[in-house]
Design an enzyme around this catalytic site. Structure first.
Site, PDB file in Angstrom:
ATOM      1  CG  HIS A 246      -1.839  -1.263   1.394  1.00 58.78           C
ATOM      2  ND1 HIS A 246      -3.249  -1.293   0.828  1.00 58.78           N
ATOM      3  CD2 HIS A 246      -1.860  -1.952   2.901  1.00 58.78           C
ATOM      4  CE1 HIS A 246      -3.564  -2.723   0.984  1.00 58.78           C
ATOM      5  NE2 HIS A 246      -3.053  -2.626   1.615  1.00 58.78           N
TER       6      HIS A 246
HETATM    7  C1  BDR Z   1      -4.132   1.217   4.906  1.00 55.68           C
HETATM    8  O1  BDR Z   1      -4.027   1.089   6.130  1.00 55.68           O
HETATM    9  C2  BDR Z   1      -3.505   0.875   6.820  1.00 55.68           C
HETATM   10  O2  BDR Z   1      -3.145  -0.266   7.718  1.00 55.68           O
HETATM   11  C3  BDR Z   1      -2.016   1.329   6.099  1.00 55.68           C
HETATM   12  O3  BDR Z   1      -0.489   1.526   6.762  1.00 55.68           O
HETATM   13  C4  BDR Z   1      -2.236   1.769   4.561  1.00 55.68           C
HETATM   14  O4  BDR Z   1      -1.951   3.042   4.949  1.00 55.68           O
HETATM   15  C5  BDR Z   1      -4.187   0.671   3.632  1.00 55.68           C
HETATM   16  O5  BDR Z   1      -6.011   0.036   3.579  1.00 55.68           O
END
Ligand code: BDR
Ligand code: CA
Length: 315
Positions: A246
């Site tokens: 992500h």
């Molecule tokens: C986002 O949520 C968090 O758990 C991760 O760091 C990322 O930024 C993904 O949905």
């Protein structure tokens, strides 16, 4: 050279994005601001200070703590099974001597935007609360920064907190709506592309064979922290020895947007309706005028290229 503030909730994938930026000669990290999310804003700052020490990037990187709750006062305990009790997969990094700044995240963001005179990129990897607070204090902010690149949202893929919503946007939907409609030159990097891009155990485990000796502590950290993240991906998605990328992907696209494809959208975020909270609403009707009310949404990415970039800055 990109001048970047990273606004994050330093969990495992945030930490890989931070290390990527600190190790990257095309990026100067002007500062890192933290907020609640994967862990508390305070713990996220502690993790960040330790990561800065680990990266040893050769210049000073100030850290400012931001929001511990959403604009309307909501706070959810951090999900331990995703990022561990300390946010970084329970890896114990050596303590840093550096202290956090006295000023809150939003004041730091406003000050750097003024100092850098149109040259600042803000990369958000968590809730948009800090940026919304900066916006409330300085409504001219969208015209003072170069752009905002945010990890968040989903259009075509299922959400990861509700069927319709992604965690960063859902975690403070009011703040998200405020930021996406504020007139920033903004790019959203959502689940549509982040869940199509993977880091594999094989690639990470082979890194220590090729990296220079001085990069070994960073590589060893990545191997341990991602090991925890791989387990979460196995337990919840059945993915074996790999995880989605992500936050690092947002950082890579902030550095080089050319490896992605985009759509211009007029977007708002639902916050009033509980069932659809955090859902991105789009208006794609034709308008003959451009009124600063569109954002870029990343629809496709060259995942191989993105992965190679992560690996190459660590070597
Ligand atoms: C986002 O949520 C968090 O758990 C991760 O760091 C990322 O930024 C993904 O949905
Ligand atoms: Ca994050």
């Amino acid at each position: 050279m990109k001048h970047i503030i990273i606004d994050c909730d330093t969990g495992i994938d945030d930490s890989i994005a931070i290390l990527y930026a600190l190790k990257n000669r095309n990026i100067h990290v002007e500062g890192i601001t933290t907020g609640f999310g994967n862990t508390s804003a305070k713990q996220a700052a502690e993790n960040t200070l330790r990561l800065i020490k680990l990266a040893n990037c050769g210049y000073e990187v100030p850290v400012a703590i931001g929001a511990e709750q959403s604009l309307n006062g909501e706070w959810e305990p951090a999900p331990v099974h995703i990022h561990g009790a300390n946010g970084i997969g329970n890896v114990e990094l050596p303590k840093a001597e550096q202290k956090v700044l006295d000023e809150p995240a939003w004041d730091f963001i406003i000050r750097k935007a003024d100092e850098l005179q149109g040259n600042l990129t803000i990369v958000t990897l968590g809730r948009l609360t800090n940026l919304a607070k900066a916006l409330i204090k300085d409504p001219r902010l969208p015209y003072k920064v170069k752009n905002v690149v945010a990890m968040g949202g989903t259009l075509r893929k299922p959400g990861n907190v509700t069927p319709y919503a992604e965690a960063n946007i859902y975690g403070d939907a009011e703040a998200s709506d405020m930021v996406v409609s504020a007139g920033f030159h903004m790019m959203l990097v959502g689940l549509d592309v982040t869940t199509e891009t993977f880091i594999t155990a094989e690639s990470i485990n082979s890194l220590d064979r090729y990296c220079p000796k001085e990069s070994l502590p960073v590589v060893n950290y990545m191997q341990s922290a991602l090991g925890y993240y791989f387990k979460f991906h196995y337990d919840t998605m059945g993915s074996v020895d790999r995880c989605v990328v992500h936050d690092p992907l947002a950082m890579i696209l902030a550095e080089d947007p050319s490896i992605g494809e985009y759509r211009f959208l007029r977007a708002r975020v639902e916050y009033a309706n509980t069932e659809y909270r955090g859902m991105i609403k789009t208006d794609e009707r034709f308008k003959s005028e451009y009124k600063h009310d569109e954002i870029l949404y990343c629809t496709k990415v060259n995942s191989d290229c993105a992965l190679r970039r992560i690996l190459s800055v660590m070597q």
